[in-house]
Scaffold this active site. Structure first.
Site, PDB file in Angstrom:
ATOM      1  CD  GLU A 104      32.014  46.437  41.166  1.00 64.82           C
ATOM      2  OE1 GLU A 104      30.815  46.594  41.479  1.00 64.82           O
ATOM      3  OE2 GLU A 104      32.769  45.620  41.715  1.00 64.82           O
ATOM      4  CE  LYS A 146      32.335  42.665  47.561  1.00 59.11           C
ATOM      5  NZ  LYS A 146      32.465  42.101  46.213  1.00 59.11           N
TER       6      LYS A 146
END
Length: 321
Positions: free
Chosen positions: A38, A173
């Site tokens: 990404e 996360k």
């Protein structure tokens, strides 16, 4: 399955919105191992020049394992599958001026000939379109804390439910609600597997406090799972969670304290939507005096090594089929 991927690749390789480097075109044509990467982690995840240095180091790690890196971004309204050095440098210097781009943003950015940094969701879409089955990132998005009031749930989770790309990450996360994220992934029918451990990791630290739905011993077993996911044409993504090595992990207490402080600042300042995650990551790094950033860099490098090995093993499966 591979014939479908090949037809899609040839169609995109000749279409105007896509630029695929010759190296990646050649690898895909030969069923070779390619790893999608990404670009939001470059534009929004780290400051310059650490972002470019880390991106190049990650690409080098992928190559060292025998795979080809394919960093994905949108430059001047053109989807790039693979970035040459000067384009990577350009994106790194632009930073947050490159729009953070999820599924909903792709057509708009192309239509305006803009610059876009791909999230997990949009990288999955573009990797799939190019015929790349393995994608390495830092951590996936998920259910935000307080989502029962804000309804803030990352588009990553929906994309994982409908786009058959294997996402290699360090879990969810730590700033998010991991328990609820795992529940949503189950609802979306996403296979979630930890490599080498039973416990599901939490980005900066190797143990989230929750068991993983499944686990595999090594990269070869992970590749076998991906291969059968494709054979069954399940059309859903897969999460392969790789715990950060304990010696590189951040301190659990200092991370949690920083997250709590950063979350309170988010609420008091009215920050929400796509701006929330970059703000939280930046503030956690500031509050931990760089400890979280060091862990972030370490985990993405570790993920790249594991993801590249999975891509190599998966390539063998397709070559032998």
């Amino acid at each position: 399955m591979f014939r479908q991927i090949t037809r899609r690749f040839h169609a995109l390789a000749s279409s105007k919105p896509f630029t695929i480097t010759p190296e990646i075109q050649n690898a895909l044509a030969k069923k070779g191992p390619v790893v999608a990467l990404e670009s939001t982690i470059i534009s929004h995840g780290m400051p310059y020049p650490q972002n470019v240095e880390t991106a190049r180091a990650v690409e080098d790690i992928v190559r060292a394992q025998g795979a080809i890196p394919a960093t994905i971004a949108i430059l001047k309204g053109q989807v790039h599958i693979g970035l040459e050095d000067e384009k990577l440098e350009q994106l790194g210097k632009m930073g947050a001026k490159a729009q953070k781009s999820s599924r909903r943003d792709l057509a708009l950015i192309l239509s305006k000939r803009g610059y876009g940094a791909t999230t997990v969701a949009s990288t999955m879409i573009l990797a799939r379109a190019a015929g790349i089955p393995v994608f390495v990132t830092g951590g996936i998005g998920g259910v935000h804390r307080g989502a029962d009031q804000s309804f803030d749930i990352s588009a990553d989770l929906t994309e994982l439910g409908r786009t058959p790309v294997a996402v290699v990450c360090a879990g969810v996360k730590s700033i998010l609600d991991i328990e609820k994220t795992l529940e949503v992934l189950e609802t979306q029918g996403v296979s979630v597997t930890t490599i080498g451990e039973r416990r599901f990791p939490a980005f900066y630290i190797p143990d989230s406090g929750f068991d993983s739905p499944s686990c595999v011993y090594d990269e070869s077993e992970a590749a076998e799972l991906i291969y059968h996911n494709h054979r069954l044409e399940l059309n859903s993504g897969m999460v392969f969670a790789v715990p950060i090595p304990k010696e590189q992990a951040a301190d659990t207490q200092s991370i949690q304290k920083a997250i709590d402080t950063a979350l309170a600042e988010v609420r008091s300042n009215g920050i929400s939507g796509k701006d929330e995650t970059p703000f939280l990551l930046r503030r956690v790094s500031e509050l931990t005096k760089g400890e979280s950033l060091a862990a972030n860099i370490a985990l993405i490098k570790n993920n790249a090594k594991v993801g590249a090995r999975i891509a190599v093993e998966l390539s063998k499966s397709y070559t032998n089929s």
